[in-house]
Write a protein that holds these residues in place. Structure first.
Motif, PDB file in Angstrom:
ATOM      1  N   GLY A   1      54.450  47.373  38.198  1.00 28.88           N
ATOM      2  CA  GLY A   1      54.371  46.197  37.242  1.00 28.88           C
ATOM      3  C   GLY A   1      53.514  46.616  35.896  1.00 28.88           C
ATOM      4  N   ARG A   2      53.411  45.652  35.186  1.00 32.20           N
ATOM      5  CA  ARG A   2      52.971  45.892  33.829  1.00 32.20           C
ATOM      6  C   ARG A   2      51.492  45.323  33.917  1.00 32.20           C
ATOM      7  N   VAL A   3      50.569  46.025  33.275  1.00 29.29           N
ATOM      8  CA  VAL A   3      49.204  45.786  33.068  1.00 29.29           C
ATOM      9  C   VAL A   3      48.942  45.197  31.476  1.00 29.29           C
ATOM     10  N   SER A   4      48.474  43.978  31.630  1.00 27.08           N
ATOM     11  CA  SER A   4      47.988  43.539  30.066  1.00 27.08           C
ATOM     12  C   SER A   4      46.579  43.579  30.065  1.00 27.08           C
ATOM     13  N   GLU A   5      45.724  43.500  30.804  1.00 27.30           N
ATOM     14  CA  GLU A   5      44.229  43.661  30.709  1.00 27.30           C
ATOM     15  C   GLU A   5      43.520  43.975  31.971  1.00 27.30           C
ATOM     16  N   CYS A   6      42.420  44.675  31.524  1.00 33.04           N
ATOM     17  CA  CYS A   6      41.548  44.934  32.528  1.00 33.04           C
ATOM     18  C   CYS A   6      40.133  44.955  32.430  1.00 33.04           C
ATOM     19  N   GLY A   7      39.333  44.527  33.223  1.00 28.79           N
ATOM     20  CA  GLY A   7      38.067  44.463  33.122  1.00 28.79           C
ATOM     21  C   GLY A   7      37.303  44.003  34.415  1.00 28.79           C
ATOM     22  N   GLY A   8      36.056  44.515  34.348  1.00 26.21           N
ATOM     23  CA  GLY A   8      35.099  44.093  35.653  1.00 26.21           C
ATOM     24  C   GLY A   8      35.746  44.405  37.034  1.00 26.21           C
ATOM     25  N   GLY A   9      36.740  45.388  37.267  1.00 24.42           N
ATOM     26  CA  GLY A   9      37.112  46.029  38.342  1.00 24.42           C
ATOM     27  C   GLY A   9      38.592  45.407  38.485  1.00 24.42           C
ATOM     28  N   TRP A  10      39.052  44.622  37.850  1.00 23.99           N
ATOM     29  CA  TRP A  10      40.125  43.634  38.080  1.00 23.99           C
ATOM     30  C   TRP A  10      41.232  43.712  36.773  1.00 23.99           C
ATOM     31  N   CYS A  11      42.394  43.945  37.127  1.00 24.40           N
ATOM     32  CA  CYS A  11      43.813  43.894  35.976  1.00 24.40           C
ATOM     33  C   CYS A  11      44.453  42.851  36.445  1.00 24.40           C
ATOM     34  N   ARG A  12      45.081  42.290  35.119  1.00 23.07           N
ATOM     35  CA  ARG A  12      46.102  41.423  35.241  1.00 23.07           C
ATOM     36  C   ARG A  12      47.405  42.455  35.438  1.00 23.07           C
ATOM     37  N   PHE A  13      48.111  42.038  36.342  1.00 27.40           N
ATOM     38  CA  PHE A  13      49.385  42.828  36.770  1.00 27.40           C
ATOM     39  C   PHE A  13      50.505  41.857  37.086  1.00 27.40           C
ATOM     40  N   ASP A  14      51.568  42.155  36.352  1.00 28.74           N
ATOM     41  CA  ASP A  14      52.816  41.276  36.361  1.00 28.74           C
ATOM     42  C   ASP A  14      54.081  42.241  36.707  1.00 28.74           C
ATOM     43  N   VAL A  15      54.600  41.605  37.886  1.00 25.83           N
ATOM     44  CA  VAL A  15      55.792  42.375  38.496  1.00 25.83           C
ATOM     45  C   VAL A  15      57.041  41.296  38.170  1.00 25.83           C
ATOM     46  N   LYS A  16      57.611  41.532  37.126  1.00 28.91           N
ATOM     47  CA  LYS A  16      59.021  40.697  36.977  1.00 28.91           C
ATOM     48  C   LYS A  16      58.869  39.259  36.728  1.00 28.91           C
ATOM     49  N   GLY A  17      57.697  38.814  36.022  1.00 28.02           N
ATOM     50  CA  GLY A  17      57.344  37.732  35.830  1.00 28.02           C
ATOM     51  C   GLY A  17      56.386  36.828  36.825  1.00 28.02           C
ATOM     52  N   GLN A  18      56.111  37.459  37.960  1.00 26.87           N
ATOM     53  CA  GLN A  18      54.967  37.108  38.960  1.00 26.87           C
ATOM     54  C   GLN A  18      53.705  37.791  38.604  1.00 26.87           C
ATOM     55  N   ALA A  19      52.651  37.154  38.018  1.00 29.79           N
ATOM     56  CA  ALA A  19      51.618  37.924  37.584  1.00 29.79           C
ATOM     57  C   ALA A  19      50.441  37.159  38.300  1.00 29.79           C
ATOM     58  N   GLY A  20      49.364  38.288  38.612  1.00 31.94           N
ATOM     59  CA  GLY A  20      48.122  37.771  39.130  1.00 31.94           C
ATOM     60  C   GLY A  20      47.151  38.873  38.732  1.00 31.94           C
ATOM     61  N   TYR A  21      45.768  38.597  39.161  1.00 31.20           N
ATOM     62  CA  TYR A  21      44.828  39.686  38.978  1.00 31.20           C
ATOM     63  C   TYR A  21      44.671  40.270  40.214  1.00 31.20           C
ATOM     64  N   VAL A  22      44.630  41.665  40.392  1.00 35.82           N
ATOM     65  CA  VAL A  22      44.343  42.655  41.383  1.00 35.82           C
ATOM     66  C   VAL A  22      43.143  43.464  40.951  1.00 35.82           C
ATOM     67  N   GLU A  23      42.648  44.037  42.362  1.00 38.78           N
ATOM     68  CA  GLU A  23      41.529  44.905  41.959  1.00 38.78           C
ATOM     69  C   GLU A  23      42.027  46.383  41.785  1.00 38.78           C
TER      70      GLU A  23
END
Length: 120
Positions: free
Chosen positions: A84-106
């Motif tokens: 997936g694509r990563v658009s931001e990270c901080g505090g041990g979490w990254c925004r992770f986007d897999v073909k339009g389904q996005a969320g924050y993962v460790e």
């Protein structure tokens, strides 16, 4: 991927998976020495290495993609090996986007971003 920084070096690997993350470990003129998630290293033309940040799930089980960092609501799940694509990270979490389904993962569950790395 080639064994050295030039077209005269033999090809060692052909990547066909879109957005597969690689880590740039060295540079020589228009060539970049890269490492893939499996640890394979070789040289690629700079034009073939995208500036877009991607990562691959390395956790042994599906990971939860949450609505916000450290949030309680699970929006999606991503299986091991998902890219997936990563658009931001901080505090041990990254925004992770897999073909339009996005969320924050460790961050620790991804290869392609360093633990503790911060992205805008």
């Amino acid at each position: 991927m080639r064994t050295g920084p030039g077209r005269n070096f033999p090809a060692s690997w052909l990547y066909v998976r879109p957005d597969l993350p690689v880590r740039v470990v060295d540079a020589f003129q228009d060539w970049r020495k890269v490492e893939d998630p499996g640890g394979t290293t070789g040289w690629m033309l700079k034009a073939l290495v995208s500036e877009r940040r991607t990562a691959i799930v390395t956790a042994p089980q599906p990971i939860e993609m949450r609505d916000r960092p450290a949030g309680t609501r699970v929006a999606y799940r991503a299986a091991p090996g998902v890219v997936g694509r990563v658009s931001e990270c901080g505090g041990g979490w990254c925004r992770f986007d897999v073909k339009g389904q996005a969320g924050y993962v460790e961050q620790r569950d991804l290869w392609g971003v360093e633990v503790g790395e911060t992205l805008p």
